[in-house]
Design a protein around this motif. Structure first.
Motif, short mmCIF file in Angstrom:
data_model
loop_
_atom_site.label_atom_id
_atom_site.label_comp_id
_atom_site.label_asym_id
_atom_site.label_seq_id
_atom_site.Cartn_x
_atom_site.Cartn_y
_atom_site.Cartn_z
N UNK A 121 -9.85 17.36 -15.24
CA UNK A 121 -9.80 16.28 -14.37
C UNK A 121 -9.45 15.25 -14.99
N UNK A 122 -8.69 14.38 -14.60
CA UNK A 122 -8.40 12.94 -14.96
C UNK A 122 -8.75 11.85 -13.86
N UNK A 123 -9.49 10.68 -14.30
CA UNK A 123 -9.73 9.64 -13.33
C UNK A 123 -8.60 8.93 -13.09
N UNK A 124 -7.90 9.45 -12.34
CA UNK A 124 -6.45 8.66 -11.96
C UNK A 124 -6.56 7.08 -11.63
N UNK A 125 -7.64 6.91 -10.74
CA UNK A 125 -7.75 5.54 -9.93
C UNK A 125 -8.92 4.87 -10.41
N UNK A 126 -8.93 3.58 -10.69
CA UNK A 126 -10.08 2.84 -10.93
C UNK A 126 -10.18 1.39 -10.06
N UNK A 127 -11.15 0.89 -9.65
CA UNK A 127 -11.35 -0.08 -9.37
C UNK A 127 -11.72 -1.43 -10.30
N UNK A 128 -10.87 -2.06 -10.62
CA UNK A 128 -10.97 -3.15 -11.77
C UNK A 128 -10.63 -4.80 -11.48
N UNK A 133 0.76 -1.18 0.10
CA UNK A 133 -0.24 0.02 0.06
C UNK A 133 0.95 1.37 0.00
N UNK A 134 1.78 1.36 0.68
CA UNK A 134 2.69 2.38 0.67
C UNK A 134 3.41 2.75 -0.52
N UNK A 135 3.71 1.73 -0.99
CA UNK A 135 4.27 1.85 -2.66
C UNK A 135 3.32 2.28 -3.68
N UNK A 136 2.01 1.81 -3.57
CA UNK A 136 1.09 2.24 -4.09
C UNK A 136 0.61 3.80 -4.01
N UNK A 137 0.52 4.02 -2.64
CA UNK A 137 0.22 5.53 -2.48
C UNK A 137 1.00 6.47 -2.95
N UNK A 138 2.70 6.04 -2.82
CA UNK A 138 3.46 6.97 -3.39
C UNK A 138 3.52 7.42 -4.77
N UNK A 139 3.17 6.08 -5.53
CA UNK A 139 2.99 6.45 -7.03
C UNK A 139 1.68 7.36 -7.06
N UNK A 140 0.67 7.09 -6.35
CA UNK A 140 -0.67 7.49 -6.53
C UNK A 140 -0.47 9.30 -6.49
N UNK A 141 0.30 9.59 -5.43
CA UNK A 141 0.72 11.11 -5.28
C UNK A 141 1.40 11.81 -6.34
N UNK A 142 2.32 11.00 -6.92
CA UNK A 142 3.05 11.25 -8.06
C UNK A 142 2.09 11.60 -9.02
N UNK A 143 1.24 10.62 -9.50
CA UNK A 143 0.41 11.06 -10.66
C UNK A 143 -0.56 12.09 -10.33
N UNK A 144 -1.06 12.23 -9.12
CA UNK A 144 -2.14 13.35 -9.02
C UNK A 144 -1.26 14.71 -9.08
N UNK A 145 -0.26 14.62 -8.67
CA UNK A 145 0.81 16.03 -9.02
C UNK A 145 1.06 16.15 -10.30
N UNK A 146 1.01 15.15 -11.03
CA UNK A 146 1.41 15.35 -12.47
C UNK A 146 0.19 15.86 -13.22
N UNK A 147 -0.99 15.81 -12.73
CA UNK A 147 -2.20 16.00 -13.63
C UNK A 147 -3.11 16.92 -12.70
N UNK A 148 -2.23 17.80 -11.82
CA UNK A 148 -2.92 18.60 -10.90
C UNK A 148 -3.59 19.89 -11.38
N UNK A 149 -3.01 20.19 -12.74
CA UNK A 149 -3.35 21.52 -13.43
C UNK A 149 -3.91 20.72 -14.81
N UNK A 150 -4.86 21.53 -15.36
CA UNK A 150 -5.62 21.02 -16.63
C UNK A 150 -6.84 20.52 -16.08
#
Length: 943
Positions: free
Chosen positions: A815-822, A796-813
């Motif tokens: 909205x992007x659905x960064x996370x999905x349940x699959x 989970x820690x590894x996943x949340x770290x990557x999630x924060x990186x992607x959210x910062x990546x698309x914080x402008x512009x």
């Protein structure tokens, strides 16, 4: 000349002696003190007498010797216990001063002479005086000691008259003397060796640790009787006296059976003795079963006295027996009605006695209410009918009939009919397009069809081809079997007149539905809701429920339907006047018939509430009988108080129900918290609104309004994840935030410093229902065996770290659905590895079908498409993961790629986050980095 010489010799000797004494005194003075102030510093010892050493030690010693230490540090004190002396050793002046101070202190002590019985003084003589005074006086803040003088006197010494008076009260209250007279019947038993042994054992036990009692024997003057005297500490004296009495009574006990006028009189003898004022007879009295006889047990003298008194008072006694054969009468006269006996007693000079074990009780109040081949007693039924809602509770089944246009409560399954159309209707329109497509894909059948829940608050939907055809009962049985297989306990049946054929017969449908649905009354707790928008259909079902409950009973039966047993009150009335007895009987019967009323509060969740203590308190305060039954609380009591009691009970039930709901909502807020953004801060919604949003989000995701504390409101749009303020019309961003507690997600259980664990979800939690709903959207034909939450802190820690990186990546512009349940289908052998390490890319040789979109980890939008990779285990079960996947921005996958392509060829370092099979409507996502996934839930299921 000889005379002169003799005089001279004597004078010279005298002078020499005086000089030697002076020299000796000077030496002593100089040796004892460095100064020459004129005081006497010669060492000296002296003694002072005190009244008694305990008096000195308890009242004087501590403060006196502390004072001596401060003023005369070199002075030493000691006591002589045998002579009552205090000895001082030190400088002569110090000794004199100390003796003077002691004398003054002793003179300040107050004295009081107290005369006590001779045996009490003897008991005190045997005590440790110092210990006795400390325990009984000093520990209670009474500084008093005592000294014994003579046979019957003690002298109290204290610091004040008030203390002496208190000590006297304590002494007389706690040192007790009790005498036990041995009459001619008992005297022989007190002159044996066994008696002496008993007394020795009694004293040994009582005085095990210190002297608490003494016993004495003396002969009474002018009588042949002896007297046993017990003196000592009060509690021990009284308990010892009881033991002596029990011993003597046991040794001298006799038994005799006497005749009385009637069986009823013998049965009520204890009440009659109190009525006659003979309750102090020192014998045991028991009635002989089914005979007009009494058995008397006690000492011979006491038995004779009791025999004579009973015979004298019962010779002219008459009696009448009243049988009030109304159910509930016995309960009433055992409780509140008992007070009315006192009124009868005063009015008619008689004694009414309620028979504790009346003949003829125990006849069951059965109601012949057949349905589905079963019968239930009326006590197992609870019924409440309203204008738009009716509740019928039978054993373990709670049946709700509602007149409403839509389903508003959660249930395990919703059933409805497709009589006219399989594409339109209230249920289909509310469920949404996914249910319609799934129903269409399965085709029109003659039997039932199972689909996912769509937007409705349920686990699955069961579609009936028709409610009007003859095989409706067969289809209902199949539907109930499906529910039983899935362990469902709540069923909702929706009946809309516009969905049914024109030849609708409401009564026939009601008969069929009730006959099938109520088959499981003896099984586990179930909840059934029948909802219809039409009043005429609601009325038909309501009439059927009334028929089942048997509401058309007589008023007398309805008044007492709370009691499972027909319990007549059998009352015996005793008195000397036959006329007054007749009048008393008529008054009692009239009183019960006019005074008692009955009502009930029906709520299906009463069985799940903890109300016993509150109901007991309410019963005592209002003087009514309250009985917690099957989904109801029965109220029985005075007419004027029943209505008030009903209001109070409703308040208790509603408070308990709301508290349960509040606990459920509060528990949710510890895991999920909905928030709206106000400037740079996220503000949490209330517990009530939080639950409301989560429920709507997991079900229909239709717009909803929540009210803020200031009176304004927010209109929530889940598709845009926006909230519009009612007054400012400003749009606020909202988010569904998973709370973190102790570095773990709020819903996680504590793993006690472990980094991995699994939690089996309760099927009634919102979390379980949400996972189940996603699964049933495409695999409703499968039965879920269990759902487990994977708790792996490292992954989970590894996943949340990557999630924060992607959210910062698309914080402008945009909205992007960064996370999905699959979904991700797996074999059972792969489960353990994925749970502990997360998803890893397969080796090169693995790829076959997946290589069409790349060589990564593949996830599906629907559980149905992930089913292909699942394999059976030994129990014929399969499993798949519901995972969180960081899909971010995506593009079409390509064959054999090992990483997502670049978003812009000019910037090859900026890659897409995932690839899909179809840009517009993706059903498959593939990611190439292990930290982009987290295996949240493992679903085990079977066909």
């Amino acid at each position: 000349m000889n005379l002169r010489f003799h005089w001279f010799s004597r004078s010279f000797s005298r002078c020499l002696s005086e000089q030697n004494k002076m020299s000796e005194r000077t030496v002593n003075d100089l040796s004892s003190s460095p100064n020459s102030s004129g005081f006497n510093f010669r060492q000296q010892s002296s003694e002072s007498r005190v009244p008694s050493l305990p008096i000195y030690q308890l009242l004087v010693k501590k403060s006196f010797e502390n004072e001596l230490v401060r003023e005369f540090p070199s002075l030493k004190t000691s006591q002589d216990a045998t002579k009552n002396f205090v000895k001082f050793e030190g400088h002569a002046n110090d000794v004199l001063s100390a003796k003077k101070k002691l004398k003054e202190r002793l003179e300040r002590l107050q004295k009081k002479r107290v005369r006590l019985p001779r045996y009490v003084v003897q008991f005190l003589c045997a005590q440790n005086v110092e210990g006795f005074a400390n325990e009984h006086f000093l520990q209670r803040g009474v500084p008093v000691a005592f000294k014994i003088e003579g046979d019957q006197d003690i002298v109290l010494h204290g610091l004040s008259t008030n203390d002496l008076n208190k000590a006297e009260e304590i002494l007389k209250d706690e040192i007790f003397m009790e005498g036990l007279t041995l009459d001619k019947d008992l005297k022989p038993y007190a002159c044996t060796k066994e008696w002496n042994t008993f007394l020795i054992e009694l004293l040994t036990e009582a005085n095990k640790y210190d002297t608490k009692i003494q016993t004495h024997s003396e002969k009474m003057t002018n009588s042949d009787q002896n007297k046993i005297i017990i003196v000592g500490q009060k509690d021990t004296v009284l308990s010892s006296k009881r033991k002596v009495e029990e011993y003597l009574e046991q040794k001298s006990r006799v038994s005799e059976v006497i005749q009385v006028p009637s069986v009823e009189l013998a049965r009520s003898i204890l009440d009659l003795l109190e009525f006659f004022g003979l309750q102090d007879l020192k014998v045991d009295i028991h009635s002989v079963a089914n005979a007009p006889k009494l058995e008397l047990k006690g000492s011979g003298c006491n038995v004779e006295k009791a025999k004579s008194a009973i015979k004298e008072r019962t010779e002219n006694m008459s009696h009448k027996t009243i049988n009030i054969c109304s159910p509930g009468a016995f309960t009433y006269f055992c409780g509140k009605g008992k007070d009315y006996f006192e009124t009868i007693r005063a009015m008619f000079h008689c004694l009414p006695v309620l028979c504790k074990n009346p003949q003829g009780t125990g006849q069951l109040l059965t109601a012949a209410l057949p349905f589905a081949g079963t019968k239930a007693t009326r006590s197992e039924y609870s019924f409440h009918a309203g204008e738009k809602e009716t509740i019928l509770i039978v054993k373990n089944v709670a049946l709700f009939l509602c007149c409403d246009t839509m389903i508003r409560e959660e249930s395990d399954v919703i059933m409805h009919a497709l009589c006219k159309s399989s594409t339109v209707g209230v249920i289909l329109n509310a469920a949404g397009i996914t249910v319609k497509e799934e129903l269409y894909s399965q085709g029109r059948r003659n039997g039932i069809t199972v689909t996912g829940p769509g937007k409705l608050p349920t686990r699955i939907i069961i579609h009936f081809p028709c409610f009007c055809i003859s095989n409706m009962t067969e289809n209902l049985d199949k539907a109930l079997a499906e529910c039983k297989l899935r362990n469902f306990t709540s069923i909702t049946v929706f009946i809309d007149k516009h969905d049914l054929h024109d030849h609708l017969d409401e009564r026939l449908i009601a008969d069929r539905l009730f006959g099938c649905l109520m088959k499981g009354v003896d099984e586990k707790q179930s909840e059934i809701r029948i909802i219809t928008p039409q009043k005429e259909i609601y009325q038909s079902f309501k009439n059927k429920a009334e028929q089942m409950y048997g509401m058309r009973e007589t008023d007398q039966e309805a008044l007492h339907c709370h009691s499972e047993l027909c319990e007549p009150a059998v009352i015996d009335i005793f008195g000397e006047s036959t006329n007054l007895l007749e009048r008393a009987k008529a008054t009692l019967e009239k009183h019960y018939a006019s005074f008692i009323s009955n009502d009930q509060v029906v709520h299906p969740f009463i069985n799940q509430m903890t109300l016993t203590e509150a109901i007991e308190n309410l019963q005592k305060n209002l003087h009514v009988n309250l009985q917690i039954g099957n989904g109801s609380i029965k109220i029985n009591g005075p007419v004027t108080k029943v209505e008030k009691a009903k209001e109070k009970v409703w308040a208790l039930v509603n408070d308990a129900f709301q508290q349960k709901r509040k606990e459920k909502k509060t528990k949710l807020s510890t895991a999920i918290q909905w928030q709206y953004k106000d400037w740079d801060n996220y503000i949490a919604l209330s517990t009530e609104d939080n639950y409301k949003l989560e429920f709507q989000y997991l079900n229909s995701q239709e717009p909803v309004t929540v009210h803020l504390e200031r009176g304004d409101s927010l209109s929530i749009d889940f598709k845009e994840m926006k909230a519009v303020h009612s007054e400012s019309r400003l749009a606020h961003q909202i988010r569904r935030h998973k709370t973190i507690a102790n570095s773990l997600p709020g819903e996680w259980i504590d793993m006690t410093n472990k980094n991995y664990g699994k939690k089996l979800l309760d099927k009634d939690t919102m979390e379980y229902r949400w996972v189940e709903k996603l699964f049933n959207m495409s695999l409703s034909q499968m039965k879920i065996v269990k759902i487990e939450r994977i708790q792996n802190t490292d992954v989970l820690e590894r996943y949340l770290l990557r999630k924060n990186q992607i959210e910062r990546k698309y914080r402008f512009g945009a909205p992007v659905e960064n996370e999905r349940y699959l979904f991700h289908g797996v074999t059972f052998d792969e489960c353990s590895t994925i749970e502990r390490n997360g998803f890893t890319r397969p080796p090169e040789g693995f790829f076959s079908f997946s290589c069409a979109y790349g060589q990564g980890v593949c996830f599906q939008m629907q559980a149905r498409t992930a089913l292909g990779k699942c394999t059976f285990d030994d129990n014929k079960c399969k499993c798949m993961f519901l995972a969180r996947v960081l899909t971010g921005k995506y593009t079409i996958g390509k064959k054999r790629i090992t990483a997502p392509p670049a978003m812009d060829p000019k910037k090859p370092e900026e890659l897409y986050d995932s690839v899909v099979d179809n840009i517009r409507s993706p059903s498959l996502f593939m990611v190439f980095s292990e930290d982009c996934t987290y295996p949240d839930y493992l679903i085990t299921f079977k066909e």
